[in-house]
Scaffold this motif. Structure first.
Motif, PDB file in Angstrom:
ATOM      1  N   LYS A  58      25.653  -0.426  70.356  1.00  0.00           N
ATOM      2  CA  LYS A  58      25.955  -1.305  71.473  1.00  0.00           C
ATOM      3  C   LYS A  58      27.341  -1.013  72.046  1.00  0.00           C
TER       4      LYS A  58
ATOM      5  N   LYS B 204      29.544 -11.510  58.266  1.00  0.00           N
ATOM      6  CA  LYS B 204      28.870 -10.975  59.453  1.00  0.00           C
ATOM      7  C   LYS B 204      27.453 -11.556  59.593  1.00  0.00           C
ATOM      8  N   LYS B 205      26.767 -11.573  58.478  1.00  0.00           N
ATOM      9  CA  LYS B 205      25.412 -12.136  58.491  1.00  0.00           C
ATOM     10  C   LYS B 205      25.470 -13.623  58.881  1.00  0.00           C
ATOM     11  N   LEU B 207      27.716 -15.134  60.702  1.00  0.00           N
ATOM     12  CA  LEU B 207      28.024 -15.279  62.129  1.00  0.00           C
ATOM     13  C   LEU B 207      26.783 -14.998  62.974  1.00  0.00           C
ATOM     14  N   LYS B 208      26.052 -13.964  62.591  1.00  0.00           N
ATOM     15  CA  LYS B 208      24.834 -13.636  63.348  1.00  0.00           C
ATOM     16  C   LYS B 208      23.853 -14.799  63.302  1.00  0.00           C
ATOM     17  N   GLN B 209      23.768 -15.435  62.134  1.00  0.00           N
ATOM     18  CA  GLN B 209      22.837 -16.545  61.974  1.00  0.00           C
ATOM     19  C   GLN B 209      23.285 -17.786  62.760  1.00  0.00           C
ATOM     20  N   CYS B 211      25.762 -18.043  65.101  1.00  0.00           N
ATOM     21  CA  CYS B 211      26.252 -17.844  66.475  1.00  0.00           C
ATOM     22  C   CYS B 211      25.316 -16.874  67.181  1.00  0.00           C
ATOM     23  N   PRO B 212      24.059 -17.265  67.369  1.00  0.00           N
ATOM     24  CA  PRO B 212      23.088 -16.309  67.922  1.00  0.00           C
ATOM     25  C   PRO B 212      23.462 -15.844  69.334  1.00  0.00           C
ATOM     26  N   GLN B 213      24.230 -16.622  70.079  1.00  0.00           N
ATOM     27  CA  GLN B 213      24.651 -16.220  71.426  1.00  0.00           C
ATOM     28  C   GLN B 213      26.019 -15.540  71.402  1.00  0.00           C
ATOM     29  N   GLY B 214      26.555 -15.259  70.213  1.00  0.00           N
ATOM     30  CA  GLY B 214      27.893 -14.675  70.116  1.00  0.00           C
ATOM     31  C   GLY B 214      28.970 -15.750  70.112  1.00  0.00           C
ATOM     32  N   THR B 232      33.303  -8.188  65.957  1.00  0.00           N
ATOM     33  CA  THR B 232      32.004  -7.532  66.193  1.00  0.00           C
ATOM     34  C   THR B 232      30.967  -8.497  66.756  1.00  0.00           C
ATOM     35  N   GLN B 233      31.290  -9.791  66.808  1.00  0.00           N
ATOM     36  CA  GLN B 233      30.288 -10.796  67.203  1.00  0.00           C
ATOM     37  C   GLN B 233      30.692 -11.572  68.451  1.00  0.00           C
TER      38      GLN B 233
END
Lengths: 332, 332
Positions: A58, B204-205, B207-209, B211-214, B232-233
């Motif tokens: 990305k 990281k995992k 944050l991804k979970q 904060c799905p919109q970043g 990265t997020q």
């Protein structure tokens, strides 16, 4: 006009770009379909950002796919047209790729006038690098009269324009560039107040000498060690424009992050990233203003023109070795 | 009331602070001169920033001099006064230092009311940490309803307030904290939407979970690896507030710069430093609003109170070991 030479991305480069990362192919010259036209490319734009486009993952644009013609900005002449708004004989700029000929439907393509400026200038000072300099310095860096502006990659396509716009706006301008020739160029020919030769001078000492009130705006094209040094010399409320990080693009180790970033806190400073495409609806405005400066001689521009499409991989490397002065352009 | 115990800075710490870096001295209680008053200190504020004040070199405040009483915010009662505007019996907050008694001329001193809130709250949520949270989140981070706000050091003095103000303003709030207890505290007691336990979870995992919109706003109290992961997020046009970097304050190696800072470019994001003192002329406004939230129960506050001036060096270490939940305060 029978073959179309093309550089296609064969594999994702590891570290420095090599000729073997590309396939140098020959195809037939394509025929434009309905609503399309054919461009014979005259000059290709070689940009540091191209290195990033070759990587997976990305970013602000999708990567170039394996087997695809390498993405590149270019300027050329329309030689066939089935498009109602583009006529044979017109000159156009667009993302035409590293090849002799490209078919386009006109999307993202701009008409240019070779009587107003030589074609390579439309890839440099009146193209993306110029737009990047203009909006990065004025909108993100918020440079204003009296500011001390420091720009790295000072003799490059973007840097040379950043420094001159800053001078036009009444700033004190200090460049950072590699080698005495580049430093002479930006000071003697472009009118920068000073330039620090990072290959032969102590950058910190140079900044202290030439920016006694600290740095108000730092326009960063290089990243790495130089960004870290400039961070130690910020004035209060300084603005850092993150335009690129050419020193890090061919790394095989992780990018060097700026260790001195806490200087942002001490100096209530801001570091902001920019991508020029966001300003597309204002390119016209900037081009008109910069065109005026060019005509009046307030803004000078230099292009480093190398001949021969076939030299593409090696010519691109000039950027990463810091061998170009001014905008690097490949004459097809 | 005859001796004044004091911790004086004896040597500049290398790495983690040690008791040997201080001299624990006993002096006579000083007499206030004309236009001065004497404060008996009740509570000392222990803050991560104190580590920086012990280092030599330019920062946003001068370093504590060797042989000087260690700088610290404190709250106490006026026990003698020759000052026309401060009376015996009044309670005041100021930079009184790590000692039992301090003389002041009133500069930088604020009167507080122990009937409105317990004294330690004036060192935390209604003090510098609260002001830092308020102005950092709203003015630098520009958090607005609908944003996803991530805050590190979430269960600390600043972090607990950042997250709650963000909730009051209609944001989604994700904390990052060390340990299940702290995470439970900010989610169950303070109403954060989620909390990532960086000691036991993949940040990281997480944050991804969560904060799905970043991430729109990241309020960074810790620096180091966590800052690098949050980079990265980021969502487009994200704002990073650099408030502190507690993970790096006791380093004997160079500060870890954020390797992923080019995410600022990709996401057109901004990283800005802040120092709360810049907002001094608006502390009153913030204190009134936060006082209202405290009274109405919208804003909760926790202080971690340790007893005994003599424990100062070891108690301060709790901050750097991440052992405090809420504002760390030393009861004198």
């Amino acid at each position: 006009m029978s073959t179309n030479r093309q550089f296609k991305l064969k594999q994702r480069p590891v570290g420095m770009v090599k000729r073997e990362d590309f396939e140098f192919a020959k195809a037939d010259v394509p025929e434009p379909g309905d609503g399309e036209f054919l461009v014979r490319i005259a000059y290709l734009s070689l940009d540091p950002a191209m290195r990033g486009w070759m990587n997976e993952g990305k970013s602000y644009v999708p990567p170039v796919g394996l087997g695809e013609v390498m993405r590149a900005g270019a300027v050329g002449e329309i030689v066939k047209s089935n498009h109602p708004k583009f006529a044979v004989g017109e000159h156009v700029v667009g993302m035409f790729g590293v090849q002799d000929y490209a078919v386009s439907n006109g999307k993202g393509v701009t008409r240019v006038d070779p009587k107003l400026a030589p074609l390579p200038v439309y890839l440099g000072t009146l193209g993306m690098p110029g737009m990047t300099a203009y909006f990065g310095l004025l909108e993100i860096g918020k440079a204003k009269a009296g500011d001390t502006v420091v720009v790295s990659g000072a003799a490059g396509a973007v840097g040379q324009v950043v420094g001159q716009i800053a001078k036009i706006k009444g700033c004190r301008v200090v460049g950072i560039a590699g080698g005495a020739d580049k430093c002479r160029y930006v000071v003697d020919e472009l009118g920068f107040d000073a330039c620090i030769d990072y290959k032969n001078e102590d950058v910190k000492k140079g900044l202290k000498q030439h920016c006694p009130q600290g740095v108000n705006v730092y326009f960063d094209n290089v990243g790495g060690e130089i960004l870290d040094i400039v961070l130690t010399q910020l004035a209060m409320h300084a603005r850092i424009v993150i335009c690129g990080a050419i020193s890090q693009y061919n790394n095989t180790t992780p990018v060097k992050g700026p260790s001195n970033y806490m200087s942002l806190l001490v100096n209530r400073a801001t570091m902001a990233g920019m991508v020029v495409f966001d300003w597309a609806d204002r390119y016209g405005e900037a081009a008109r203003e910069m065109g005026g400066w060019l005509q009046s001689g307030k803004l000078k521009t230099r292009e480093d023109v190398v001949e021969g499409l076939e030299t593409f991989p090696e010519t691109l490397l000039k950027l990463f070795k810091g061998e170009n002065t001014g905008k690097l352009v490949l004459k097809v």
